[in-house]
Design an enzyme around this catalytic site. Sequence first.
Site, mmCIF file in Angstrom:
data_model
loop_
_atom_site.group_PDB
_atom_site.id
_atom_site.type_symbol
_atom_site.label_atom_id
_atom_site.label_comp_id
_atom_site.label_asym_id
_atom_site.label_seq_id
_atom_site.Cartn_x
_atom_site.Cartn_y
_atom_site.Cartn_z
ATOM 1 N N GLU A 185 0.804 -1.214 0.000
ATOM 2 C CA GLU A 185 0.000 0.000 0.000
ATOM 3 C C GLU A 185 0.844 1.273 0.000
ATOM 4 O O GLU A 185 0.311 2.370 -0.182
ATOM 5 C CB GLU A 185 -0.947 -0.009 1.209
ATOM 6 C CG GLU A 185 -2.036 -1.070 1.075
ATOM 7 C CD GLU A 185 -2.959 -1.132 2.276
ATOM 8 O OE1 GLU A 185 -2.586 -0.621 3.343
ATOM 9 O OE2 GLU A 185 -4.058 -1.696 2.130
ATOM 10 N N GLU A 200 7.349 -22.036 7.832
ATOM 11 C CA GLU A 200 7.889 -21.166 8.876
ATOM 12 C C GLU A 200 8.967 -21.841 9.711
ATOM 13 O O GLU A 200 9.652 -21.191 10.496
ATOM 14 C CB GLU A 200 6.774 -20.690 9.796
ATOM 15 C CG GLU A 200 6.183 -21.762 10.687
ATOM 16 C CD GLU A 200 5.106 -21.221 11.605
ATOM 17 O OE1 GLU A 200 5.270 -21.375 12.827
ATOM 18 O OE2 GLU A 200 4.133 -20.636 11.100
#
Length: 310
Positions: free
Chosen positions: A93, A124
Site C-alpha cells: 500500500e 515457517e
Amino acid sequence: MSDLPHPDGMPAISALATETSNPATTDIDRMSPLEIVQALNAEDAKVARAVELVLPAIAQAIEAIAKRMRQGGRLIYIGAGTSGRLGILDASECPPTFGTAPDQIVGLIAGGPIATANAVEDAEDSPVAGQAELEQLRLSSTDTVVGIAASGRTPYVLGAIEYARSQHALTIGIVCNQASPLEQQVDIPIIPLVGPEAITGSTRLKSGTAQKMVLNMLSTGTMVLLGKTYGNAMVDVIATNYKLEQRASSIVQRATGLDREQATALLRATNGETKTAIVVGRLHVSPEVAREQLAAHDHILRTTLEAMQS
C-alpha cells in the site's frame, strides 16, 4: 498430541501468553451471535492500549528507519502466516499512497507468494529459508529488517534476523509475548502484550490487529519524516485510478486555493506530480524550477516552499 518443547530448547508453546485459554471466552460456543461479537469486541478493545504502551519503541523505530532510508536503504518486513501477510499488505500500500518505489518497502512471507492466499504452515520452520530470502535481496547495512512474529520464536523469522544482524542492517521485532528469542535478537523490540486470544492460539485476532496497528505506524511515521506528507495530505500520491486522481486534485486545491478545473489542469501540466503542482500553483514558477527546488530540499514540500518564499 502432547505439547513438546521446541527443538531448539525453547519452552513448550503452551507457555506463551497468546496460547493460554482466555477465561472471558471459555463458553463462546454457547453464546448467541450477539454475545460472540460482544466478546470479540471486548477483547479487541484491549489492543489499542497494548500498542499505546509501546509507542516510545515505535517512535524510536521510525526515526531509525527514516535515517537509513534517507541513505537509500529499504524497509523489509518478514513473517510467516498472518504476520507475513500483514507485512506484505503494508508494503503493497505504500507505493500508491506515498509514491515509494516498489522495491523500497518489501514484504516477505514464509512459503513465498503462494502463501499470501494459501496456508503453507510448515514453511515457517526453516531458518535457512529466512536467510535465503534476504540474501536474494542483497541485503545491505542501510536496510531495515522488521521481523513479525506473534510468538517471537518463528524459525523463518529468527533466521532472517540473524542474517540481517550479520550484515549490520537495522533489526526490529514485532512480538506479542515477553522474553522471546526475537525480542532478544533485534535492535529495537516492539512488544504489544495483548494477552490470551479469544480463540486460544488464534493469533490472527488480537495479535494480528496489534501487528497491523504497529505496521501502520512504522510506515506512516517513516513516510511523514521523509516528507511524503504536507500537513496530513499525501502529497506523493500516485494517481493510478480515478479515485486517486480526484484525491490529488483535492490536495492541490487545498494547498493552492485553485478551483478543481485549474488544479486538474495543473496536474496534467506537471505529469501528475502533486508536489510539483503545488509549488507551481503557489509560487508561479515553471515545473522545471519547481522540480529543481524540491530536489534541492530533499523533496520535502514544506521546506521547499519556506525556502522559496524567504
